[in-house]
Motif scaffolding. Structure first.
Motif, PDB file in Angstrom:
ATOM      1  N   PRO A   7      -4.833 -22.391 -13.836  1.00 46.14           N
ATOM      2  CA  PRO A   7      -5.528 -21.317 -14.807  1.00 46.14           C
ATOM      3  C   PRO A   7      -5.877 -22.027 -16.476  1.00 46.14           C
ATOM      4  O   PRO A   7      -6.768 -21.252 -17.031  1.00 46.14           O
ATOM      5  CB  PRO A   7      -4.640 -20.216 -14.808  1.00 46.14           C
ATOM      6  N   ALA A 161     -12.470 -14.828 -13.526  1.00 44.41           N
ATOM      7  CA  ALA A 161     -11.429 -13.899 -12.729  1.00 44.41           C
ATOM      8  C   ALA A 161     -12.411 -12.857 -11.704  1.00 44.41           C
ATOM      9  O   ALA A 161     -11.916 -12.831 -10.588  1.00 44.41           O
ATOM     10  CB  ALA A 161     -10.723 -12.965 -13.684  1.00 44.41           C
ATOM     11  N   LEU A 208      -5.025 -19.890  -4.993  1.00 48.60           N
ATOM     12  CA  LEU A 208      -4.827 -19.030  -6.027  1.00 48.60           C
ATOM     13  C   LEU A 208      -3.347 -18.649  -6.118  1.00 48.60           C
ATOM     14  O   LEU A 208      -3.049 -17.823  -6.575  1.00 48.60           O
ATOM     15  CB  LEU A 208      -5.480 -17.812  -5.706  1.00 48.60           C
ATOM     16  N   ARG A 210      -1.275 -19.703  -8.357  1.00 48.83           N
ATOM     17  CA  ARG A 210      -0.730 -19.594  -9.427  1.00 48.83           C
ATOM     18  C   ARG A 210      -1.471 -17.794 -10.169  1.00 48.83           C
ATOM     19  O   ARG A 210      -1.126 -17.575 -11.139  1.00 48.83           O
ATOM     20  CB  ARG A 210      -1.184 -20.489 -10.506  1.00 48.83           C
ATOM     21  N   LEU A 211      -2.230 -17.523  -9.419  1.00 50.44           N
ATOM     22  CA  LEU A 211      -3.108 -16.112  -9.852  1.00 50.44           C
ATOM     23  C   LEU A 211      -2.458 -15.106  -8.738  1.00 50.44           C
ATOM     24  O   LEU A 211      -2.733 -14.029  -9.125  1.00 50.44           O
ATOM     25  CB  LEU A 211      -4.527 -16.491  -9.797  1.00 50.44           C
ATOM     26  N   TRP A 212      -2.424 -15.362  -7.444  1.00 50.98           N
ATOM     27  CA  TRP A 212      -2.416 -14.196  -6.516  1.00 50.98           C
ATOM     28  C   TRP A 212      -1.148 -13.579  -6.848  1.00 50.98           C
ATOM     29  O   TRP A 212       0.009 -13.981  -7.124  1.00 50.98           O
ATOM     30  CB  TRP A 212      -2.329 -14.851  -4.964  1.00 50.98           C
ATOM     31  N   LEU A 292      -5.129  -8.555  -7.391  1.00 51.90           N
ATOM     32  CA  LEU A 292      -5.619  -9.960  -7.892  1.00 51.90           C
ATOM     33  C   LEU A 292      -6.447 -10.003  -9.096  1.00 51.90           C
ATOM     34  O   LEU A 292      -6.057 -10.845 -10.142  1.00 51.90           O
ATOM     35  CB  LEU A 292      -6.361 -10.625  -6.884  1.00 51.90           C
ATOM     36  N   LYS A 295      -4.400  -9.622 -12.533  1.00 50.34           N
ATOM     37  CA  LYS A 295      -3.592 -10.784 -12.675  1.00 50.34           C
ATOM     38  C   LYS A 295      -4.385 -12.119 -13.211  1.00 50.34           C
ATOM     39  O   LYS A 295      -3.887 -12.817 -14.089  1.00 50.34           O
ATOM     40  CB  LYS A 295      -2.841 -11.151 -11.601  1.00 50.34           C
ATOM     41  N   CYS A 296      -5.554 -12.254 -12.590  1.00 55.23           N
ATOM     42  CA  CYS A 296      -6.542 -13.390 -12.767  1.00 55.23           C
ATOM     43  C   CYS A 296      -6.777 -13.245 -14.357  1.00 55.23           C
ATOM     44  O   CYS A 296      -6.996 -13.959 -15.079  1.00 55.23           O
ATOM     45  CB  CYS A 296      -7.729 -13.183 -12.048  1.00 55.23           C
ATOM     46  N   ARG A 297      -7.307 -11.929 -14.588  1.00 56.04           N
ATOM     47  CA  ARG A 297      -7.955 -11.713 -16.145  1.00 56.04           C
ATOM     48  C   ARG A 297      -6.653 -11.832 -16.995  1.00 56.04           C
ATOM     49  O   ARG A 297      -6.845 -12.739 -18.221  1.00 56.04           O
ATOM     50  CB  ARG A 297      -8.315 -10.509 -16.299  1.00 56.04           C
ATOM     51  N   ASP A 299      -3.883 -13.900 -16.696  1.00 50.53           N
ATOM     52  CA  ASP A 299      -3.171 -15.201 -16.785  1.00 50.53           C
ATOM     53  C   ASP A 299      -4.210 -16.205 -17.260  1.00 50.53           C
ATOM     54  O   ASP A 299      -4.051 -17.144 -17.929  1.00 50.53           O
ATOM     55  CB  ASP A 299      -2.876 -15.821 -14.967  1.00 50.53           C
ATOM     56  N   LEU A 300      -5.554 -16.035 -16.829  1.00 52.61           N
ATOM     57  CA  LEU A 300      -6.741 -16.763 -17.482  1.00 52.61           C
ATOM     58  C   LEU A 300      -6.621 -16.572 -18.925  1.00 52.61           C
ATOM     59  O   LEU A 300      -7.072 -17.697 -19.482  1.00 52.61           O
ATOM     60  CB  LEU A 300      -7.910 -16.687 -16.416  1.00 52.61           C
TER      61      LEU A 300
END
Length: 315
Positions: A7, A161, A208, A210-212, A292, A295-297, A299-300
């Protein structure tokens, strides 16, 4: 490096990196297949499946590019499918010998296995020739590697994301749809479609990781086990279809005892795969992907906001 999206790096750069690594591995295995086709070609197809899963994940970010490259690598995989299928037939017989040792001799499984080994040799070194097939596959892989230089995906954290969440959602929906078809009609093609979706989902869990939303590792292990069982079931379907159609290498008298064992194995694998798939995909896809996407938004966004690390002495 790894088959995992970092990320902290723009999505386009990460996808290009992972694609190049997978293609380089595929080319290396293609070269190795000139001396050891049985194992190396299976490894090539695994790398191509991983690459196509990556393309499916980011397809919402560039539909045309991902479709074109998916088609390219699908055709590469098909070009080397014959030797791999011949090996899968041998592996199916080996599993039957292990699962039904008391019936193995009466069914003549050792003799059938020897026949399949001879058949594999004729497939690998057939009319076109293995070298020509491998040369064409390597050329297509290298052309595909060059094509990734033109890929541009949304790199803003929120946009990236959304791309990842939509790509993951498409595969989850595909898996749920295939599972329903397996329950309703249970045709070989339904289980094959489920197998492809499960394999893609397992690859997405790695990409994913690190993002899932946690926990990822147990879900990935369950997906891998289900994928292996579906692969075994697929091989049983293939062998039964060849026998029913009297196609080579089963173009002689019907091996009735072998068919009996295949039916027993198929029944057990169907039950196992349906139970495992229902557990894996029990949550509604939209609910999973909402988590998901959040979390993506997060973490990124946090990764993008982090300051660049300062250089260390001596750099």
């Amino acid at each position: 490096m790894s088959f995992r999206i970092d990320p902290r790096t723009p999505l386009t750069d990460e996808v290009r990196r992972i694609a190049r690594e997978e293609i380089d591995k595929a080319v290396a295995y293609l070269d190795a297949a000139r001396d050891n086709p049985e194992k190396a070609l299976h490894a090539v197809r695994r790398r191509i499946k991983a690459l196509r899963a990556l393309l499916r994940l980011v397809r919402p970010g560039d539909e045309a590019f991902c479709r074109a490259e998916n088609d390219r690598f699908r055709d590469v995989a098909r070009s080397i499918a014959g030797p791999r299928q011949a090996t899968a037939l041998i592996e199916t017989i080996d599993r039957l010998i292990a699962d039904y040792p008391e019936e193995a001799d009466s069914a003549g499984l050792a003799g059938i296995r020897a026949m399949l080994v001879r058949f594999r040799a004729s497939v690998v070194y057939g009319e076109i020739g293995l070298a020509a097939t491998l040369d064409a596959a390597v050329a297509e892989c290298r052309a595909g590697a060059a094509a990734f230089d033109a890929l541009h995906l949304p790199d803003h954290p929120e946009d990236a994301a959304d791309v990842l969440a939509e790509g993951a959602l498409a595969t989850l929906r595909r898996a749920r749809k295939a599972l329903k078809q397996c329950r309703d009609s249970g045709q070989a093609e339904d289980f094959h479609e489920l197998r492809k979706a499960v394999k893609t989902h397992a690859a997405h869990l790695s990409l994913l990781r690190r993002l899932w939303p946690s926990p990822v590792k147990p879900r990935r292990e369950r997906a891998d086990l289900l994928g292996e069982s579906l692969g075994e079931l697929h091989d049983v379907f293939i062998m039964r279809a060849l026998i029913d159609a009297r196609e080579a290498p089963f173009d002689g008298p019907e091996p009735k005892l072998l068919v009996k064992l295949l039916k027993r194995s198929e029944k057990a694998l169907r039950k196992l795969c349906l139970a495992a798939a229902e557990e894996l995909f029990e949550d509604k896809p939209r609910r999973t992907v909402r988590r998901l996407a959040r979390k993506c938004r997060t973490d990124l966004g946090e990764a993008a906001a982090m300051p660049e690390p300062e250089g260390t002495p001596g750099e």
